[in-house]
Write a protein that holds these residues in place. Structure first.
Motif, short mmCIF file in Angstrom:
data_model
loop_
_atom_site.label_atom_id
_atom_site.label_comp_id
_atom_site.label_asym_id
_atom_site.label_seq_id
_atom_site.Cartn_x
_atom_site.Cartn_y
_atom_site.Cartn_z
N SER A 110 10.07 -19.18 53.25
CA SER A 110 8.78 -19.24 53.93
C SER A 110 7.93 -18.08 53.43
O SER A 110 8.45 -17.08 52.91
CB SER A 110 8.96 -19.16 55.45
N PRO A 111 6.60 -18.16 53.60
CA PRO A 111 5.73 -17.09 53.10
C PRO A 111 6.05 -15.74 53.72
O PRO A 111 6.20 -15.62 54.94
CB PRO A 111 4.33 -17.57 53.51
N VAL A 112 6.19 -14.74 52.87
CA VAL A 112 6.48 -13.37 53.31
C VAL A 112 5.31 -12.48 52.92
O VAL A 112 4.80 -12.57 51.80
CB VAL A 112 7.78 -12.84 52.67
N LYS A 113 4.90 -11.62 53.85
CA LYS A 113 3.80 -10.70 53.56
C LYS A 113 4.33 -9.37 53.06
O LYS A 113 5.19 -8.76 53.69
CB LYS A 113 2.95 -10.48 54.82
N LEU A 114 3.83 -8.93 51.93
CA LEU A 114 4.21 -7.63 51.39
C LEU A 114 3.57 -6.52 52.22
O LEU A 114 2.46 -6.69 52.76
CB LEU A 114 3.75 -7.51 49.94
N PRO A 115 4.22 -5.36 52.33
CA PRO A 115 3.63 -4.25 53.08
C PRO A 115 2.36 -3.70 52.43
O PRO A 115 1.54 -3.07 53.09
CB PRO A 115 4.75 -3.21 53.11
N GLY A 116 2.20 -3.95 51.15
CA GLY A 116 1.01 -3.49 50.45
C GLY A 116 1.05 -3.97 49.01
O GLY A 116 2.11 -4.32 48.49
N LEU A 172 0.25 -23.67 52.90
CA LEU A 172 0.20 -24.91 52.13
C LEU A 172 0.50 -24.66 50.66
O LEU A 172 1.27 -25.42 50.04
CB LEU A 172 -1.17 -25.56 52.29
N THR A 173 -0.08 -23.62 50.10
CA THR A 173 0.18 -23.34 48.68
C THR A 173 1.65 -23.01 48.45
O THR A 173 2.22 -23.37 47.42
CB THR A 173 -0.70 -22.18 48.16
N PHE A 174 2.28 -22.35 49.41
CA PHE A 174 3.70 -22.02 49.27
C PHE A 174 4.54 -23.29 49.13
O PHE A 174 5.46 -23.34 48.31
CB PHE A 174 4.19 -21.21 50.47
N ARG A 175 4.22 -24.31 49.89
CA ARG A 175 4.98 -25.57 49.81
C ARG A 175 4.83 -26.20 48.43
O ARG A 175 5.79 -26.75 47.88
CB ARG A 175 4.53 -26.52 50.90
N HIS A 176 3.64 -26.14 47.87
CA HIS A 176 3.44 -26.68 46.52
C HIS A 176 4.25 -25.89 45.49
O HIS A 176 4.88 -26.47 44.60
CB HIS A 176 1.96 -26.64 46.15
N VAL A 177 4.21 -24.56 45.61
CA VAL A 177 4.97 -23.72 44.68
C VAL A 177 6.46 -23.99 44.83
O VAL A 177 7.19 -24.15 43.84
CB VAL A 177 4.64 -22.24 44.91
N ARG A 178 6.93 -24.02 46.05
CA ARG A 178 8.36 -24.24 46.31
C ARG A 178 8.84 -25.56 45.72
O ARG A 178 9.92 -25.64 45.13
CB ARG A 178 8.61 -24.23 47.83
N ASP A 179 8.04 -26.60 45.83
CA ASP A 179 8.47 -27.94 45.43
C ASP A 179 8.21 -28.25 43.96
O ASP A 179 8.90 -29.11 43.39
CB ASP A 179 7.77 -29.00 46.29
N LEU A 180 7.23 -27.58 43.35
CA LEU A 180 6.78 -28.03 42.03
C LEU A 180 6.86 -26.98 40.92
O LEU A 180 6.87 -27.35 39.75
CB LEU A 180 5.32 -28.52 42.12
N ALA A 234 2.46 -6.78 43.16
CA ALA A 234 1.82 -7.70 44.11
C ALA A 234 2.53 -9.05 44.04
O ALA A 234 1.89 -10.10 44.00
CB ALA A 234 0.33 -7.86 43.77
N ALA A 235 3.85 -9.00 44.05
CA ALA A 235 4.66 -10.21 43.84
C ALA A 235 5.25 -10.69 45.16
O ALA A 235 6.38 -10.34 45.52
CB ALA A 235 5.75 -9.95 42.81
N ALA A 236 4.49 -11.51 45.88
CA ALA A 236 4.96 -12.03 47.16
C ALA A 236 5.78 -13.30 47.00
O ALA A 236 6.57 -13.64 47.89
CB ALA A 236 3.77 -12.30 48.08
N LEU A 237 5.64 -14.00 45.89
CA LEU A 237 6.33 -15.29 45.75
C LEU A 237 7.84 -15.17 45.64
O LEU A 237 8.56 -15.96 46.27
CB LEU A 237 5.77 -16.05 44.54
N PRO A 238 8.40 -14.25 44.85
CA PRO A 238 9.87 -14.21 44.73
C PRO A 238 10.57 -14.04 46.08
O PRO A 238 11.52 -14.77 46.38
CB PRO A 238 10.11 -13.01 43.81
N GLU A 239 10.09 -13.11 46.90
CA GLU A 239 10.73 -12.91 48.20
C GLU A 239 10.48 -14.10 49.12
O GLU A 239 11.36 -14.51 49.88
CB GLU A 239 10.21 -11.63 48.85
N SER A 240 9.27 -14.66 49.06
CA SER A 240 8.96 -15.82 49.89
C SER A 240 9.86 -17.00 49.54
O SER A 240 10.40 -17.68 50.43
CB SER A 240 7.49 -16.20 49.72
N LEU A 241 10.04 -17.25 48.26
CA LEU A 241 10.91 -18.35 47.84
C LEU A 241 12.35 -18.07 48.23
O LEU A 241 13.10 -18.99 48.57
CB LEU A 241 10.79 -18.55 46.33
N GLY A 242 12.74 -16.80 48.18
CA GLY A 242 14.11 -16.44 48.55
C GLY A 242 14.40 -16.67 50.01
O GLY A 242 15.53 -17.04 50.39
N THR A 243 13.40 -16.45 50.87
CA THR A 243 13.60 -16.62 52.30
C THR A 243 13.23 -18.01 52.80
O THR A 243 13.58 -18.39 53.92
CB THR A 243 12.76 -15.59 53.09
#
Length: 401
Positions: A219-225, A241-249, A208-217
């Motif tokens: 912007s927020p990426v939705k996992l297929p499941g 909004l939470t993605f921007r905090h994670v990306r920056d901090l 359930a790891a959506a952050l690595p791919e989202s940070l790589g692209t």
């Protein structure tokens, strides 16, 4: 929406001073030995409602005006946010409707109803439950209380960061479970404002790891499941909004396996004497799976302790298998009186507890005069398993495993 700042987190802390408890910080010798540095546990599993979620939910609902409060609130959650919203709404006198997945853990369901919320069981996944709650909000006018993607929620969760700095001023790394990103984003806001050198690490379940791919692209990426025992962080897509905090901090994102999560729940019970749900134990799993990776002193936030007893039993069994405490063996023995008794006596002498045994003489793979025995054994760990197999082979038994 603008990023949350530390002033907003401090205002949330003042608001919450009579609502939530400052949870304990405890030293963990066993995790320190595993990781090679000082490790401390921030026990949010001992928070009101059994998780950190009451912090953000209460701050969000307190900010509603009288007209908004009169319309009531609605939320979607697998359990912890549900309880936070239900209790917060009860304290503020606001009617609350909570949508939960049909398979929500029974203790979380009972607690949410116990706090006074009207619970609607809808959908098999969080995404389906979330969609149903949004439709309800549009139809009734109830105010939707997002589980993570709102400034007030992020600020409320960030109050944990202020407590960490107060309780462990020399902290080097803070580990936080991450689903939608509200907790890790809020804590990062609070800590980075005063201690930018502290490393903030988000921990996600491998499935359930959506952050690595989202940070790589970018912007927020939705996992297929998503499919993980850690239902509290089983989120397919981080918030905008939470993605921007994670990306920056946030300095790092790590993922942990299901085996690591199960072993972490087991260790938290056996050694830390804490009942923690799989999502809450994700930070312990990271310490066990990545020994030596994080700069100390390390603070691992145990984010929740709400777990169904039946699920806990399964997790403990899974964790014991992952830790080598259970061993399944298949052996061939002589098909003559006393052979099975001799095998079982030897196992007892080796300090093994036999959980169940199956003996058969009917198999195309067996030669004349042979029998096969299948055993489920309780051992003392991986080294004991290896010693056991070696001893059986040395005694002349054919170990098939």
């Amino acid at each position: 929406m603008e990023l949350v700042n530390v002033e907003r987190v401090r205002a949330a802390q003042k608001l919450l001073s009579t609502v939530v408890r400052q949870t304990p910080m405890e030293h963990s010798r066993v995790l320190g030995e595993i990781h090679g540095t000082e490790v401390y546990l921030k026990l949010e599993n001992l928070q009101r409602t059994g998780s950190f979620k009451i912090r953000g939910a209460y701050v969000r609902m307190h900010g509603l005006d009288a007209e908004e409060r009169s319309r009531g609130v609605v939320a979607a959650s697998a359990g912890n946010h549900a309880q936070g919203v239900a209790l917060g709404a009860s304290l503020l006198g606001i009617p609350a409707t909570v949508f939960m997945p049909r398979r929500a853990p029974l203790p979380k369901l009972a607690a949410t109803r116990g706090y006074g919320a009207d619970v609607k069981l809808t959908g098999e996944s969080f995404d389906e439950t979330l969609a149903a709650s949004i439709v309800f909000a549009q139809r009734t006018g109830a105010v939707f209380i997002h589980p993570f993607d709102h400034p007030d929620v992020i600020a409320g969760q960030g109050t944990i960061g202020l407590e960490i700095l107060d309780q462990l001023p020399n902290v080097g790394t803070v580990l936080l479970a991450a689903g939608g990103g509200g907790l890790v984003g809020g804590v990062a806001v609070a800590i980075k404002a005063m201690r930018p050198d502290v490393k903030i690490v988000a921990v996600q379940a491998e499935n359930a790891a959506a952050l690595p791919e989202s940070l790589g692209t970018g912007s927020p990426v939705k996992l297929p499941g998503v499919r993980t025992m850690a239902d509290g962080i089983a989120v397919a897509k981080p918030g905008a909004l939470t993605f921007r905090h994670v990306r920056d901090l946030v300095d790092d994102v790590v993922t942990v396996t299901e085996d690591s999560l199960a072993r972490a729940v087991l260790l938290s019970m056996e050694r830390a004497k804490q009942v923690v749900e799989p999502a809450g134990a994700a930070t312990i799993a990271a310490l066990m799976q990545y020994p030596g990776r994080f700069e100390g002193p390390v603070c691992a936030v145990l984010s929740g302790g709400n777990v169904d007893p039946l699920l806990l039993l399964q997790i403990i069994q899974h964790g014991m298998r992952a830790a080598g405490r259970y061993l399944a063996l298949r052996l061939r023995i002589d098909d003559k009186p006393g052979s099975l008794a001799g095998l079982l006596t030897m196992l007892g002498d080796l300090g093994v507890n036999v959980l169940d045994v199956e003996h058969t003489r009917m198999s195309d793979e067996l030669r004349l005069g042979e029998a096969e025995v299948s055993l489920n054994l309780e051992t003392r760990g991986v080294e004991h398993c290896a010693e056991l197999v070696a001893a059986l082979r040395a005694a002349g038994f054919t170990v098939l495993r």
